[in-house]
Design a protein around this motif. Structure first.
Motif, PDB file in Angstrom:
ATOM      1  N   SER A  60      -7.203  -0.994   3.569  1.00  0.00           N
ATOM      2  CA  SER A  60      -6.562   0.313   3.773  1.00  0.00           C
ATOM      3  C   SER A  60      -6.547   0.697   5.248  1.00  0.00           C
ATOM      4  O   SER A  60      -7.239   1.626   5.663  1.00  0.00           O
ATOM      5  CB  SER A  60      -7.277   1.395   2.961  1.00  0.00           C
ATOM      6  OG  SER A  60      -7.107   1.131   1.594  1.00  0.00           O
ATOM      7  N   ARG A 116     -19.516   2.760  -9.099  1.00  0.00           N
ATOM      8  CA  ARG A 116     -19.024   3.670  -8.079  1.00  0.00           C
ATOM      9  C   ARG A 116     -17.642   4.193  -8.490  1.00  0.00           C
ATOM     10  O   ARG A 116     -16.839   3.463  -9.056  1.00  0.00           O
ATOM     11  CB  ARG A 116     -18.916   2.911  -6.760  1.00  0.00           C
ATOM     12  CG  ARG A 116     -18.761   3.809  -5.563  1.00  0.00           C
ATOM     13  CD  ARG A 116     -18.609   3.001  -4.309  1.00  0.00           C
ATOM     14  NE  ARG A 116     -19.874   2.388  -3.873  1.00  0.00           N
ATOM     15  CZ  ARG A 116     -19.948   1.525  -2.868  1.00  0.00           C
ATOM     16  NH1 ARG A 116     -18.874   1.128  -2.252  1.00  0.00           N
ATOM     17  NH2 ARG A 116     -21.102   1.036  -2.510  1.00  0.00           N
ATOM     18  N   ARG A 150       0.846  -1.194   0.000  1.00  0.00           N
ATOM     19  CA  ARG A 150       0.000   0.000   0.000  1.00  0.00           C
ATOM     20  C   ARG A 150       0.886   1.250   0.000  1.00  0.00           C
ATOM     21  O   ARG A 150       0.653   2.200  -0.744  1.00  0.00           O
ATOM     22  CB  ARG A 150      -0.912  -0.043   1.225  1.00  0.00           C
ATOM     23  CG  ARG A 150      -1.840   1.128   1.391  1.00  0.00           C
ATOM     24  CD  ARG A 150      -2.897   0.817   2.456  1.00  0.00           C
ATOM     25  NE  ARG A 150      -3.544   2.027   2.909  1.00  0.00           N
ATOM     26  CZ  ARG A 150      -3.375   2.577   4.124  1.00  0.00           C
ATOM     27  NH1 ARG A 150      -2.615   1.980   5.019  1.00  0.00           N
ATOM     28  NH2 ARG A 150      -3.992   3.687   4.439  1.00  0.00           N
ATOM     29  N   GLY A 205      -3.908  -2.239  -5.002  1.00  0.00           N
ATOM     30  CA  GLY A 205      -5.088  -2.258  -4.130  1.00  0.00           C
ATOM     31  C   GLY A 205      -5.339  -3.587  -3.422  1.00  0.00           C
ATOM     32  O   GLY A 205      -6.415  -3.779  -2.843  1.00  0.00           O
ATOM     33  N   LYS A 247      -9.584  -2.006  -9.171  1.00  0.00           N
ATOM     34  CA  LYS A 247      -8.160  -1.637  -9.226  1.00  0.00           C
ATOM     35  C   LYS A 247      -7.284  -2.832  -9.627  1.00  0.00           C
ATOM     36  O   LYS A 247      -6.363  -2.708 -10.433  1.00  0.00           O
ATOM     37  CB  LYS A 247      -7.699  -1.145  -7.842  1.00  0.00           C
ATOM     38  CG  LYS A 247      -8.206   0.235  -7.486  1.00  0.00           C
ATOM     39  CD  LYS A 247      -7.281   1.283  -8.045  1.00  0.00           C
ATOM     40  CE  LYS A 247      -7.665   2.659  -7.544  1.00  0.00           C
ATOM     41  NZ  LYS A 247      -7.028   3.707  -8.356  1.00  0.00           N
ATOM     42  N   VAL A 280     -13.922   4.875  -8.544  1.00  0.00           N
ATOM     43  CA  VAL A 280     -12.875   4.080  -7.892  1.00  0.00           C
ATOM     44  C   VAL A 280     -11.589   4.877  -7.719  1.00  0.00           C
ATOM     45  O   VAL A 280     -11.425   5.905  -8.308  1.00  0.00           O
ATOM     46  CB  VAL A 280     -12.588   2.771  -8.645  1.00  0.00           C
ATOM     47  CG1 VAL A 280     -13.732   1.825  -8.487  1.00  0.00           C
ATOM     48  CG2 VAL A 280     -12.272   3.029 -10.102  1.00  0.00           C
ATOM     49  N   VAL A 332     -15.526  -3.375   3.076  1.00  0.00           N
ATOM     50  CA  VAL A 332     -15.761  -1.945   2.924  1.00  0.00           C
ATOM     51  C   VAL A 332     -15.288  -1.422   1.565  1.00  0.00           C
ATOM     52  O   VAL A 332     -15.977  -0.648   0.912  1.00  0.00           O
ATOM     53  CB  VAL A 332     -15.046  -1.171   4.067  1.00  0.00           C
ATOM     54  CG1 VAL A 332     -15.258   0.321   3.934  1.00  0.00           C
ATOM     55  CG2 VAL A 332     -15.520  -1.687   5.415  1.00  0.00           C
ATOM     56  N   GLU A 333     -14.104  -1.874   1.141  1.00  0.00           N
ATOM     57  CA  GLU A 333     -13.565  -1.345  -0.123  1.00  0.00           C
ATOM     58  C   GLU A 333     -13.506  -2.435  -1.197  1.00  0.00           C
ATOM     59  O   GLU A 333     -12.638  -2.428  -2.070  1.00  0.00           O
ATOM     60  CB  GLU A 333     -12.176  -0.735   0.105  1.00  0.00           C
ATOM     61  CG  GLU A 333     -11.234  -1.608   0.886  1.00  0.00           C
ATOM     62  CD  GLU A 333      -9.950  -0.900   1.328  1.00  0.00           C
ATOM     63  OE1 GLU A 333      -9.509   0.032   0.629  1.00  0.00           O
ATOM     64  OE2 GLU A 333      -9.393  -1.288   2.366  1.00  0.00           O
ATOM     65  N   LYS A 334     -14.469  -3.336  -1.115  1.00  0.00           N
ATOM     66  CA  LYS A 334     -14.493  -4.486  -2.009  1.00  0.00           C
ATOM     67  C   LYS A 334     -14.589  -4.076  -3.487  1.00  0.00           C
ATOM     68  O   LYS A 334     -13.819  -4.545  -4.326  1.00  0.00           O
ATOM     69  CB  LYS A 334     -15.708  -5.335  -1.621  1.00  0.00           C
ATOM     70  CG  LYS A 334     -15.772  -6.684  -2.242  1.00  0.00           C
ATOM     71  CD  LYS A 334     -16.991  -7.430  -1.693  1.00  0.00           C
ATOM     72  CE  LYS A 334     -17.214  -8.711  -2.465  1.00  0.00           C
ATOM     73  NZ  LYS A 334     -18.557  -9.223  -2.359  1.00  0.00           N
ATOM     74  N   ASP A 335     -15.509  -3.197  -3.794  1.00  0.00           N
ATOM     75  CA  ASP A 335     -15.725  -2.800  -5.193  1.00  0.00           C
ATOM     76  C   ASP A 335     -14.505  -2.082  -5.760  1.00  0.00           C
ATOM     77  O   ASP A 335     -14.065  -2.343  -6.873  1.00  0.00           O
ATOM     78  CB  ASP A 335     -16.950  -1.876  -5.311  1.00  0.00           C
ATOM     79  CG  ASP A 335     -18.230  -2.592  -4.912  1.00  0.00           C
ATOM     80  OD1 ASP A 335     -18.228  -3.844  -4.908  1.00  0.00           O
ATOM     81  OD2 ASP A 335     -19.215  -1.907  -4.582  1.00  0.00           O
ATOM     82  N   ARG A 336     -13.993  -1.191  -4.965  1.00  0.00           N
ATOM     83  CA  ARG A 336     -12.833  -0.417  -5.383  1.00  0.00           C
ATOM     84  C   ARG A 336     -11.650  -1.357  -5.634  1.00  0.00           C
ATOM     85  O   ARG A 336     -10.920  -1.233  -6.609  1.00  0.00           O
ATOM     86  CB  ARG A 336     -12.501   0.572  -4.266  1.00  0.00           C
ATOM     87  CG  ARG A 336     -11.340   1.455  -4.527  1.00  0.00           C
ATOM     88  CD  ARG A 336     -11.251   2.490  -3.391  1.00  0.00           C
ATOM     89  NE  ARG A 336     -10.157   3.400  -3.625  1.00  0.00           N
ATOM     90  CZ  ARG A 336      -8.931   3.181  -3.174  1.00  0.00           C
ATOM     91  NH1 ARG A 336      -8.658   2.097  -2.476  1.00  0.00           N
ATOM     92  NH2 ARG A 336      -7.975   4.060  -3.426  1.00  0.00           N
ATOM     93  N   ARG A 337     -11.482  -2.319  -4.705  1.00  0.00           N
ATOM     94  CA  ARG A 337     -10.339  -3.231  -4.798  1.00  0.00           C
ATOM     95  C   ARG A 337     -10.398  -4.047  -6.083  1.00  0.00           C
ATOM     96  O   ARG A 337      -9.425  -4.133  -6.828  1.00  0.00           O
ATOM     97  CB  ARG A 337     -10.290  -4.147  -3.575  1.00  0.00           C
ATOM     98  CG  ARG A 337      -9.110  -5.116  -3.602  1.00  0.00           C
ATOM     99  CD  ARG A 337      -9.108  -6.067  -2.405  1.00  0.00           C
ATOM    100  NE  ARG A 337      -9.216  -5.366  -1.153  1.00  0.00           N
ATOM    101  CZ  ARG A 337     -10.239  -5.474  -0.319  1.00  0.00           C
ATOM    102  NH1 ARG A 337     -11.252  -6.268  -0.597  1.00  0.00           N
ATOM    103  NH2 ARG A 337     -10.271  -4.792   0.805  1.00  0.00           N
TER     104      ARG A 337
END
Lengths: 638, 250
Positions: free
Chosen positions: B131, B248, A176, B127, B201, B250, B193-198
């Motif tokens: 985070s 959404r 990260r 990603g 990416k 990203v 929480v950040e599944k879609d973003r991950r």
């Protein structure tokens, strides 16, 4: 060389909190002006690099592997300790502290160990938040197992791959920060020397293992998290690449090396199968939760298969000798007990160098499925290596070199006696005394990297007010030239011996003379032969190829060259310590029933060795071990 | 036992490579495959020839460093095993064995059998994490995870990042690797929480590295030393579709 451990004053339980408050801080906006080099990307290195970058420091991280995810922490199987007391079985920070001090045979620094127990609880919280898939109960809450040297269940685990999962957590945190540009990663790059300017660590010289380029990397502080030196024995459970080079070069630049003779032999490894063996494989200590260790009572039965030996003719020697801890006696004790029965020629398997680890009772009690759920991957691993099915016949195990408690001397801030040089994880000496308990290495690596050095490094920057080093400083040029010269020298010898054959000779010598049991005579013999072997190395080693390309043999030769020097310090330390404690067992010093006999009047100190030059003996500095809280007692696991 | 080896030799990334034949004489069935190569290399060096470069480190199947294609199969075809866990007892006297590096555009050869897998690291850097920074997290037991979810996440998390899946795939696709990471983190409440973003990416990074597309032939699953299931690719496709449908940012 003067050593001040900088242990904070006040009651033990309040030292760390008090110290944290007293540590000077760096303004968040100023942190990016400080360059930190982290060498090593295992649990300690990756967690430190990630956390320092999160705080805002500019970090460079180096590893010799092709990816930081492959550091040897990944191979840790069984688990990680933490004083969560989730089992309500009487655990506490104090109990974890006490177990660790006692397990280390009262040769660790009290304040460091107490802090380790304190932050252990934060580590589990952190790892869970990162997504480490620890084992769960049906409630969804975390499961625990027991480990050697403890009578409570405080070990968190992810099947038999806890080290892998914790490392991936730290690696992902590191990735990260790499993605954000806060860490610059240098994979396949090996640190070959430390650069010290005006007494402070100011950078490293490293070799790009693909291009062969040797370059200087200046910085404001160096963090070594380069692991242990178990491969000095050639055969060990360490990965092939594990080496002493970074810490040894730091030693030669002035950092004190503490307690090198504290080496841990792990009782449950797969026995050696022949001369071709390149490394040994550990079977997790967690197996001793359900496996029972035994050998035949009579040596005549050694050649029989295990099923032909009736219950009455078996000697469950750990249960017999240590009824209260039984098969969960600490590692050093279990290893020596196995050696003892094999010395009595009651060992099993080829060469008689093995004891049984038998799951028949556990399978009868819990069913094969339960055992498969708990240890399936370990049984598979055993089957792959030996071709035997351990659900049907008992495993054969034998002790092997596994972990090194000794390492570079550090103070309470994890800084060595060279200001600006911090040392974390297995590479330092501080927390495990003369013997490490199972599931404590992961705990220490992550404690150092996530929760200790991120606090203490800022204090160094704030209080030392050092000038930024320039890459054109003469010292960088000088060290670079020395590194180039050594590389050229290795390539120019073109002798007749391969690096492996010389390393194997060194390892065999150390295992025989300075292994599970040591004597004054054996150590003197080793000290006599190591210089000869080293001379042979420098006269007759053959390193093929050249230095400006990927040359694995050259990398290996450099590491073995350092082992050849380091081995002498290891034996010297073992010879000077006229007592037995933990993993250091001197045959002359044992109790009537064969247990390690400490000499607290004369040896309750950390032996820190300082380099004096190539032809001079190292100088010994003693850091007395003062116990304010605990009473030193003879360890008993009976 | 005696074996004949046909080994890919290549001086560096740009030089052309070729197969060279070597004899492995008097090797033993209990040796591991890599120990056999050690023996061959010792003999080469004794003859002052350059040893065969190959990667390995832990030699117990967990670090993911070793990476050989043996007789056309990444890791040699023993179920659930890396090449360092392969022993000669699975070969026959007189066998001829072909040894090659991983072959994929995204994994350029460094030398002989050594390849550059840094593309995998870059995918994770894009990603493949939760985070969260150090500190400021709740008590570990404040986040209960259903046992079945934890077990399934662990099945995926076992990936050792060796790249055998890519080497086995005719399209050199990295879908199983990416699917394992997406599933490991996406199955856990901490990672949801950040599944879609991950997932968006990671797929973007995977494509940018030049890995091929997945046609679900399952060769990746067949060679995976950690036996990671093809089901995770189905899950990846589903997660990716959901993320795209949600649209959404990203």
């Amino acid at each position: 060389m003067t050593l001040d451990a900088h242990i904070p004053s006040g009651p033990l339980a309040q030292k760390w909190d008090k110290h944290k408050f007293e540590l000077k801080l760096i303004n968040p906006a100023n942190k990016r002006k400080f360059d930190v080099i982290v060498v090593g990307s295992g649990l300690a290195g990756a967690s430190a690099a990630a956390t320092l970058a999160e705080l805002g420091y500019s970090v460079k991280c180096f590893c010799f592997q092709d990816s930081p995810r492959r550091a040897h922490s990944i191979a840790a199987q069984g688990g990680i300790n933490a004083a969560k007391n989730y089992k309500n079985d009487g655990d506490s920070i104090y109990r974890l502290f006490y177990d660790t001090i006692k397990g280390g045979d009262f040769r660790a620094r009290e304040a460091n160990v107490y802090r380790l127990a304190q932050v252990s609880v934060n580590i589990i919280d952190q790892c869970v938040a990162q997504g480490v898939p620890f084992a769960r109960e049906y409630s969804g809450y975390l499961d625990n197992r027991s480990f050697g040297g403890a009578q409570v269940s405080r070990t968190f685990y992810a099947r038999g791959q806890t080290g892998q999962q914790l490392l991936l957590g730290a690696y992902q945190a590191l990735c990260r920060q790499i993605g954000f540009g806060n860490v610059k990663m240098f994979p396949r790059t090996e640190m070959l020397d430390l650069v010290v300017i005006d007494g402070h660590a100011k950078g490293i010289v490293a070799r790009d293992l693909v291009s062969g380029e040797i370059a200087s990397h200046p910085c404001d502080a160096v963090v070594l998290a380069t692991g242990g030196y178990g491969n000095v024995f050639f055969l060990s459970t360490n990965a092939k690449g594990c080496n002493v080079t970074a810490t040894w070069r730091a030693y030669k630049k002035g950092a004190a090396f503490a307690n090198p003779c504290y080496t841990q032999i792990h009782p449950t490894c797969i026995p050696v199968s022949g001369d071709h063996q390149s490394k040994l494989t550990l079977m997790s200590e967690s197996l001793r939760n359900d496996g029972r260790v035994w050998v035949p009572k009579r040596k005549e039965d050694g050649s029989k298969s295990s099923s032909q030996i009736p219950e009455a003719d078996r000697d469950y020697f750990l249960e017999r000798k240590y009824p209260s801890y039984g098969n969960l006696a600490p590692r050093d004790i279990a290893s020596r007990a196995a050696k003892e029965v094999c010395d009595e020629r009651r060992g099993v398997g080829p060469g008689g160098l093995g004891v049984y680890l038998d799951f028949a009772d556990a399978i009868k009690r819990l069913g094969e499925d339960k055992i498969r759920e708990r240890y399936g991957n370990l049984f598979d691993m055993y089957e792959k290596i030996t071709g035997e099915n351990a659900y049907q016949t008992p495993m054969r195990i034998y002790p092997a070199m596994h972990y090194t408690m000794g390492g570079l001397w550090v103070d309470y801030n994890l800084m060595s006696n060279v200001p600006g040089l911090f040392v974390l994880g297995e590479a330092n000496f501080s927390d495990h005394g003369a013997n490490r308990l199972g599931a404590s290495a992961l705990m220490q690596g992550l404690a150092d990297g996530y929760f200790i050095v991120p606090y203490t490094i800022g204090h160094y920057f704030a209080s030392s007010k050092q000038a930024k080093p320039s890459i054109s400083h003469a010292e960088f040029k000088k060290v670079e030239a020395e590194v180039r010269a050594q590389t050229q020298k290795l390539l120019s010898i073109r002798g007749k011996r391969t690096v492996t054959s010389l390393h194997r000779d060194l390892g065999r010598l150390l295992w025989e003379k300075c292994g599970m049991a040591r004597t004054e005579t054996s150590l003197k013999e080793a000290l006599n032969r190591i210089p000869m072997l080293r001379e042979e190395f420098w006269k007759d080693v053959n390193v093929t190829g050249d230095g400006c390309e990927l040359n694995q043999n050259l990398e290996y030769a450099g590491r073995v060259a350092d082992f050849m020097e380091f081995a002498e310090l290891l034996c010297l330390d073992a010879l000077h310590r006229n007592e037995s404690c933990g993993g250091h067992f001197r045959e002359e010093y044992q109790t009537e029933d064969g247990e390690a006999k400490r000499d607290d009047d004369h040896f309750a100190y950390v032996a820190a060795w300082g380099y004096q030059g190539p032809d001079k003996p190292p100088v010994l500095q003693k850091e007395p071990l003062v116990y304010e809280e605990v009473h030193m007692t003879q360890r008993s696991y009976k | 036992m005696n074996l004949t080896l046909k080994v890919w030799r290549q001086k560096n990334a740009t030089a052309p490579g070729r197969f060279e034949a070597y004899e492995a004489k008097d090797v033993l069935p209990e040796m591991s495959f890599l120990e056999m190569l050690d023996v061959v290399n010792e003999e080469l060096m004794e003859r002052d020839e350059e040893p065969i470069a190959f990667d390995s480190d832990c030699r117990e199947g967990i670090c993911g460093t070793c990476s050989l294609v043996i007789n056309g199969i990444p890791h040699g075809g023993r179920k659930g095993a890396t090449v360092c866990q392969l022993h000669l007892r699975h070969f026959k006297e007189g066998d001829t064995i072909t040894i090659e590096p991983w072959r994929a555009k995204a994994f350029p050869v460094v030398r002989d059998l050594v390849v550059d897998r840094s593309a995998f690291d870059r995918i994770i850097q894009a990603g493949g994490f939760v985070s969260v920074s150090t500190g400021g997290v709740p008590d570990a037991n404040a986040i209960p995870v259903p046992k079945a979810d934890a077990e399934l996440a662990m099945d995926a998390a076992q990936c050792i990042g060796c790249g055998a899946c890519v080497a086995a795939c005719k399209n050199a696709s990295a879908m199983l690797f990416v699917a394992a990471k997406v599933s490991h983190l996406g199955l856990l409440p901490q990672g949801k929480v950040e599944k879609d973003r991950r997932v968006a990416k990671l797929v973007e990074a995977m494509d940018a590295e030049g890995f091929g597309n997945c046609t679900v032939t399952g060769s990746c699953e067949a060679v995976c030393p950690k036996e990671i299931s093809l089901h995770f690719i189905a899950r990846l496709n589903r997660d990716y579709a959901v993320a795209m449908l949600k649209g959404r940012a990203v």
